[in-house]
Design an enzyme around this catalytic site. Structure first.
Site, PDB file in Angstrom:
ATOM      1  CG  HIS A 272     -40.800 -17.666  -3.386  1.00  0.00           C
ATOM      2  ND1 HIS A 272     -39.553 -17.731  -3.932  1.00  0.00           N
ATOM      3  CD2 HIS A 272     -41.192 -18.971  -3.213  1.00  0.00           C
ATOM      4  CE1 HIS A 272     -39.192 -19.006  -4.080  1.00  0.00           C
ATOM      5  NE2 HIS A 272     -40.179 -19.779  -3.660  1.00  0.00           N
ATOM      6  CG  HIS A 313     -31.994 -13.920  -1.547  1.00  0.00           C
ATOM      7  ND1 HIS A 313     -31.651 -15.077  -0.887  1.00  0.00           N
ATOM      8  CD2 HIS A 313     -32.752 -14.272  -2.608  1.00  0.00           C
ATOM      9  CE1 HIS A 313     -32.185 -16.092  -1.549  1.00  0.00           C
ATOM     10  NE2 HIS A 313     -32.848 -15.640  -2.584  1.00  0.00           N
ATOM     11  CG  ASP A 370     -37.493 -12.115  -8.616  1.00  0.00           C
ATOM     12  OD1 ASP A 370     -37.588 -12.833  -9.620  1.00  0.00           O
ATOM     13  OD2 ASP A 370     -37.695 -12.525  -7.467  1.00  0.00           O
TER      14      ASP A 370
HETATM   15  N1  CMC Z   1     -36.767  -3.035   1.143  1.00  0.00           N
HETATM   16  C1  CMC Z   1     -36.597  -2.413   2.319  1.00  0.00           C
HETATM   17  N2  CMC Z   1     -36.173  -3.004   3.445  1.00  0.00           N
HETATM   18  C2  CMC Z   1     -35.911  -4.316   3.380  1.00  0.00           C
HETATM   19  C3  CMC Z   1     -36.056  -5.053   2.196  1.00  0.00           C
HETATM   20  C4  CMC Z   1     -36.501  -4.371   1.052  1.00  0.00           C
HETATM   21  N3  CMC Z   1     -36.655  -5.023  -0.112  1.00  0.00           N
HETATM   22  N4  CMC Z   1     -35.729  -6.347   2.427  1.00  0.00           N
HETATM   23  C5  CMC Z   1     -35.383  -6.433   3.714  1.00  0.00           C
HETATM   24  N5  CMC Z   1     -35.482  -5.197   4.299  1.00  0.00           N
HETATM   25  C6  CMC Z   1     -35.106  -4.855   5.680  1.00  0.00           C
HETATM   26  C7  CMC Z   1     -36.148  -5.319   6.683  1.00  0.00           C
HETATM   27  O1  CMC Z   1     -37.109  -4.316   6.922  1.00  0.00           O
HETATM   28  C8  CMC Z   1     -35.300  -5.592   7.893  1.00  0.00           C
HETATM   29  O2  CMC Z   1     -34.947  -4.357   8.491  1.00  0.00           O
HETATM   30  P1  CMC Z   1     -34.772  -4.263  10.113  1.00  0.00           P
HETATM   31  O3  CMC Z   1     -33.626  -5.191  10.433  1.00  0.00           O
HETATM   32  O4  CMC Z   1     -34.477  -2.838  10.359  1.00  0.00           O
HETATM   33  O5  CMC Z   1     -36.067  -4.719  10.700  1.00  0.00           O
HETATM   34  C9  CMC Z   1     -34.016  -6.175   7.302  1.00  0.00           C
HETATM   35  O6  CMC Z   1     -33.922  -5.596   5.986  1.00  0.00           O
HETATM   36  C10 CMC Z   1     -34.005  -7.697   7.194  1.00  0.00           C
HETATM   37  O7  CMC Z   1     -35.182  -8.078   6.461  1.00  0.00           O
HETATM   38  P2  CMC Z   1     -36.019  -9.397   6.718  1.00  0.00           P
HETATM   39  O8  CMC Z   1     -37.436  -9.159   6.337  1.00  0.00           O
HETATM   40  O9  CMC Z   1     -35.730  -9.927   8.080  1.00  0.00           O
HETATM   41  O10 CMC Z   1     -35.325 -10.365   5.670  1.00  0.00           O
HETATM   42  P3  CMC Z   1     -35.901 -11.728   5.172  1.00  0.00           P
HETATM   43  O11 CMC Z   1     -34.732 -12.612   4.984  1.00  0.00           O
HETATM   44  O12 CMC Z   1     -36.990 -12.231   6.074  1.00  0.00           O
HETATM   45  O13 CMC Z   1     -36.585 -11.372   3.774  1.00  0.00           O
HETATM   46  C11 CMC Z   1     -36.952 -11.010   1.494  1.00  0.00           C
HETATM   47  C12 CMC Z   1     -36.015 -11.621   2.544  1.00  0.00           C
HETATM   48  C13 CMC Z   1     -36.443 -11.417   0.093  1.00  0.00           C
HETATM   49  C14 CMC Z   1     -38.371 -11.559   1.650  1.00  0.00           C
HETATM   50  C15 CMC Z   1     -36.941  -9.467   1.644  1.00  0.00           C
HETATM   51  O14 CMC Z   1     -35.643  -8.959   1.455  1.00  0.00           O
HETATM   52  C16 CMC Z   1     -37.936  -8.777   0.716  1.00  0.00           C
HETATM   53  O15 CMC Z   1     -39.116  -8.660   1.042  1.00  0.00           O
HETATM   54  N6  CMC Z   1     -37.468  -8.329  -0.513  1.00  0.00           N
HETATM   55  C17 CMC Z   1     -38.356  -7.774  -1.485  1.00  0.00           C
HETATM   56  C18 CMC Z   1     -39.063  -8.895  -2.229  1.00  0.00           C
HETATM   57  C19 CMC Z   1     -38.165  -9.607  -3.206  1.00  0.00           C
HETATM   58  O16 CMC Z   1     -37.437  -8.982  -3.977  1.00  0.00           O
HETATM   59  N7  CMC Z   1     -38.248 -10.961  -3.206  1.00  0.00           N
HETATM   60  C20 CMC Z   1     -37.510 -11.796  -4.151  1.00  0.00           C
HETATM   61  C21 CMC Z   1     -36.477 -12.651  -3.481  1.00  0.00           C
HETATM   62  S1  CMC Z   1     -35.359 -13.397  -4.690  1.00  0.00           S
HETATM   63  C22 CMC Z   1     -36.295 -14.493  -5.605  1.00  0.00           C
HETATM   64  C23 CMC Z   1     -36.789 -15.656  -4.832  1.00  0.00           C
HETATM   65  O17 CMC Z   1     -36.006 -16.312  -4.152  1.00  0.00           O
HETATM   66  O18 CMC Z   1     -37.974 -15.969  -4.935  1.00  0.00           O
END
Ligand code: CMC
Length: 435
Positions: A272, A313, A370
């Site tokens: 987050h 995201h 971010d």
């Molecule tokens: N790097 C590599 N792979 C990723 C990433 C990433 N940053 N984000 C998602 N994936 C992959 C994930 O492994 C999954 O792959 P598969 O379908 O093969 O298993 C797929 O993309 C979907 O990911 P998810 O974890 O189901 O997506 P989510 O909606 O649960 O997570 C997130 C969203 C923001 C937590 C995630 O994208 C992440 O960890 N990003 C990096 C951290 C980040 O930048 N966070 C800030 C978010 S914006 C500010 C805020 O709102 O606070």
């Protein structure tokens, strides 16, 4: 909220085992997907719904923020985020979120006056700070001091009194900036700077963070505008993890200072608000453009926990509109400061390569807010550990506006999710000697 959703639509759910059906009401909002009302599902069928990370669950009705993740739209009370970032100020956006519309000139003046005159904190808070280690993470200090405000402002804790709710909202918006600046000063061993009422919210914040009593400090207007834009872009984001935390805490009728402290704890995590700090740390680890492929390979490897920070995201599956605004702002700040940060070049190259990579393209993983905010904040002189604190300063406006909206809802009930129990069934108690 006074909005009355339509109830003539229904959704029929049929149990494949028994053939039994229930009709559930379907609500249309003013925009966005409709919601199936499952509130009576348990009493009608004996079943709960299962959605642990809330990917398909609406937790409330809200009139503050609208997001269309597919189209990259973010609007507050109907206004596009790009227009707000370009044309308004953080205080105008705070008024918009808190009261429902942009202020006219007189309302703007009154609101700014109100917030400005709440920026000082009880002098006793200085002693509270001294209990922390100097090397404490600023977010750890923020969790503590914001929660502690409820120990100092007893006269605005009655959540059933609209005037007290308003005073505590103003206090939070104003004092969170002062406390964030104090947190920075404390961690670098410099004296706290008292707020200055002749400055705007963002100018005053930069002043409290970077001025020292020994010499005059002139706020750079380009940095003040960039700071204000960062605050606008982070002000609210619908029912994200920290906002949902604030709402859930508030649903038990806890006081707003305690609720916002809960929000700060939730924001801290790297998935987050902690991501802006993590982006810079990641760029420092990658070090040079030629090492990007190695880190991209790690991000794609399911056995490696490494993720490309600042990418992806939960809601935006096209682009993050906040990131587009910040990318431009980032260029302006670096140019004005004459900073040629190699991390920016690295970030741009990382973005270019990732956006052409089928792994990221197929999963719709784009740079989020971010990704750029960290680079600007670093250029302004903030240490990486302060980045999430700045996010918290901005998001306090969203948290308290969402909290106010929830408390004003006549049908407010405590939030109480249920579960799928997967533990043991009943066991006979075994005496200590027999275990
Ligand atoms: N790097 C590599 N792979 C990723 C990433 C990433 N940053 N984000 C998602 N994936 C992959 C994930 O492994 C999954 O792959 P598969 O379908 O093969 O298993 C797929 O993309 C979907 O990911 P998810 O974890 O189901 O997506 P989510 O909606 O649960 O997570 C997130 C969203 C923001 C937590 C995630 O994208 C992440 O960890 N990003 C990096 C951290 C980040 O930048 N966070 C800030 C978010 S914006 C500010 C805020 O709102 O606070």
């Amino acid at each position: 909220m006074s909005y009355d959703p339509t109830t003539d639509k229904t959704f029929t759910l049929t149990n494949d085992q028994t053939g039994e059906s229930v009709k559930l009401p379907v609500y249309d909002g003013t925009e966005g997907p409709s919601l199936i009302d499952v509130q009576k599902l348990y009493s009608q069928t004996g079943h709960f719904t299962f959605d642990p990370s809330f990917t398909s669950t609406g937790s409330c009705m809200s009139g503050l923020t609208y997001i269309d993740g597919e189209k990259g739209i973010l609007r507050h009370r109907g206004y596009n985020i790009a227009d707000l970032a370009e044309k308004s100020s953080f205080m105008e956006v705070a008024h918009l979120l808190l009261y429902g519309d942009l202020p006219n000139k007189e309302e703007k003046e009154n609101f700014e006056h109100e917030i400005t005159y709440h920026t000082m904190v009880d002098e006793q808070v200085n002693f509270f700070f001294r209990g922390f280690r100097r090397d404490a993470h600023p977010m750890a200090i923020m969790c503590g001091v914001i929660g502690a405000l409820s120990a100092f402002y007893h006269d605005s804790l009655d959540i059933n009194c609209p005037k007290q709710r308003e005073i505590s909202a103003h206090r939070l918006i104003a004092k969170v900036a002062t406390l964030a600046a104090m947190t920075h000063k404390y961690s670098i061993g410099q004296p706290f700077m008292y707020p200055r009422n002749d400055l705007s919210f963002s100018e005053n914040f930069l002043y409290m963070c970077f001025a020292v009593p020994a010499e005059p400090y002139k706020v750079n207007p380009i940095l003040a505008r960039a700071m204000d834009k960062i605050f606008i872009l982070h002000a609210d984001h619908e029912q994200n993890a920290s906002t949902s935390t604030v709402r859930l805490a508030g649903s038990s009728q806890a006081n707003p200072f305690a609720c916002v402290a809960a929000g700060i704890a939730s924001l801290w995590g790297p998935s987050h608000g902690g991501a802006n700090q993590a982006v810079l740390e990641m760029l420092d680890k990658i070090q040079s453009v030629d090492r990007i492929p190695e880190f991209l390979a790690r991000a794609k490897d399911k056995d490696d926990p490494f993720r490309l920070m600042g990418f992806g995201h939960r809601v935006y599956k096209n682009f993050d509109p906040r990131a587009s605004v910040l990318k431009t702002s980032c260029d302006e700040v670096l140019e004005d400061l004459g900073i040629n940060d190699p991390r920016l070049e690295l970030a741009m190259e990382l973005e270019r390569i990732a956006l052409e990579d089928p792994y990221f393209v197929d999963r719709k993983l784009f740079p989020n807010v971010d990704f750029y905010s960290g680079i600007i904040l670093k250029a302004m002189g903030f240490p990486t550990s302060m980045f999430t604190v700045l996010f918290a300063v901005a998001r306090t406006v969203g948290w308290i506006s969402q909290w106010k909206e929830m408390i004003e809802e006549p049908s407010l009930r405590i939030g109480r999710p249920r579960q799928l129990y997967i533990g043991p069934t009943e066991k006979q108690y075994v005496d200590l000697d027999d275990r």
